[in-house]
Every structure is written in C-alpha cells, then in structure tokens.
Design a protein around this motif. Structure first.
Motif, PDB file in Angstrom:
ATOM      1  N   THR A   1       1.361  -0.964   2.673  1.00 31.58           N
ATOM      2  CA  THR A   1       1.074  -0.588   1.287  1.00 31.58           C
ATOM      3  C   THR A   1       0.338   0.743   1.220  1.00 31.58           C
ATOM      4  O   THR A   1       0.681   1.613   0.409  1.00 31.58           O
ATOM      5  CB  THR A   1       0.248  -1.687   0.594  1.00 31.58           C
ATOM      6  OG1 THR A   1       0.954  -2.920   0.692  1.00 31.58           O
ATOM      7  CG2 THR A   1      -0.005  -1.349  -0.857  1.00 31.58           C
ATOM      8  N   LYS A   2      -0.662   0.914   2.075  1.00 31.00           N
ATOM      9  CA  LYS A   2      -1.406   2.183   2.090  1.00 31.00           C
ATOM     10  C   LYS A   2      -0.480   3.343   2.428  1.00 31.00           C
ATOM     11  O   LYS A   2      -0.566   4.414   1.825  1.00 31.00           O
ATOM     12  CB  LYS A   2      -2.544   2.120   3.102  1.00 31.00           C
ATOM     13  CG  LYS A   2      -3.703   1.280   2.671  1.00 31.00           C
ATOM     14  CD  LYS A   2      -4.764   1.230   3.758  1.00 31.00           C
ATOM     15  CE  LYS A   2      -5.876   0.262   3.401  1.00 31.00           C
ATOM     16  NZ  LYS A   2      -6.867   0.153   4.492  1.00 31.00           N
TER      17      LYS A   2
ATOM     18  N   VAL B   1       1.755   4.078  -0.620  1.00 32.92           N
ATOM     19  CA  VAL B   1       0.987   4.709  -1.701  1.00 32.92           C
ATOM     20  C   VAL B   1       0.708   6.168  -1.360  1.00 32.92           C
ATOM     21  O   VAL B   1       0.818   7.051  -2.220  1.00 32.92           O
ATOM     22  CB  VAL B   1      -0.320   3.927  -1.969  1.00 32.92           C
ATOM     23  CG1 VAL B   1      -1.275   4.723  -2.832  1.00 32.92           C
ATOM     24  CG2 VAL B   1      -0.008   2.582  -2.614  1.00 32.92           C
TER      25      VAL B   1
END
Length: 151
Positions: free
Chosen positions: A99-100, A103
């Motif tokens: 996810t990081k 993003v």
C-alpha cells in the motif's frame, strides 16, 4: 525494497547500463512479530498476545468500515487497524508495504504536469456542473432547504 520499484527483497537493483547496484534509500523493518522478547519466549503468552492484537486490530478495522458510509475518517482508521495487525502478522506487514509503495507511486504520478493539468480541468468542469445545479435549484425554489419545499 524501495518505493520506486517492484524488485523483491534480497535481489540487487541494477542501475541501467552500468550494471551497478543502486544504494537502498529506505531501510525496511524485518518481517515478523514485534512483541517483547519475554512474550515471544513463552508460546502460550505469545499466542495470547497475537489473539489480543488480532482482536484490537479487527475492532479498529471494523470501526473504519463503519465510518466509510458514515462521517469519519474511514480509510485512515482502516489503515490504522492494518498497522496494528502489522505489529504481529507478516501478511499485514506485506499489505502495508504494498500500500505504501502504491501510494508513493500515485503521488509521483500526480506530480506529472500532464496529469495535474488533466486533474485541474476535470475539477473545474465538476465545479462548473455543481454551480449550474445550485443555480437551477436557487432559481426554481429560492433559498429554501430541500426538506421544506411544499411541492
């Protein structure tokens, strides 16, 4: 693993034609439990710790899911619950790393001038449509709240 690539941990990143390794810019924490050592030393205590972490993370993620349609920072709370799970479970750590990375990639794409221009144009069109709809409502009903219209 750095946020700019899809390389797996442990594989060197080649730097173009030179074949040199790129220096790793971000140090990632090792995968696994972050429970205190005295808890990890006793199996029963560690399993109890994991159950507690799972229940607390589940409660936070559940609250975030409830906040999605209701007022509140739903996604932020869901990611907080995932971070709680990531203190103990490798699968949650991997999901957070993915996810990081996504993003970060999205933020970099958003800085592209063409994408920014497109986003500004789409936002302007959306605001113009909203302004027209508000104008039509005010022309037809005046400044009356929708629940007080007698038609």
């Amino acid at each position: 693993m750095n946020a700019d690539s899809d390389e797996r941990a442990g594989e060197p990143a080649a730097d173009g034609a030179a074949g040199q390794e790129k220096p790793e810019t971000t140090e990632e924490a090792p995968l696994g439990s972050r429970a205190p050592e005295f808890i990890k030393a006793r199996r029963t205590l560690h399993v109890s710790w994991q159950v507690g972490v799972f229940v607390v993370g589940l409660a936070v993620v559940g609250a975030g899911i409830v906040m999605l349609p209701l007022p509140g920072p739903g996604w932020l709370v869901i990611f907080a619950g995932m971070a709680i799970w990531a203190t103990e479970f490798v699968w949650a750590q991997l999901v957070l790393r993915w996810t990081k990375r996504k993003v970060t990639e999205a933020a970099q794409r958003a800085l592209d001038p063409k994408v920014r221009r497109r986003n500004i144009i789409l936002t302007s069109i959306g605001l113009a449509i909203v302004a027209v709809l508000v104008g039509v409502y005010l022309w037809k009903f005046g400044f009356v709240m929708p629940w007080k219209i007698d038609q």
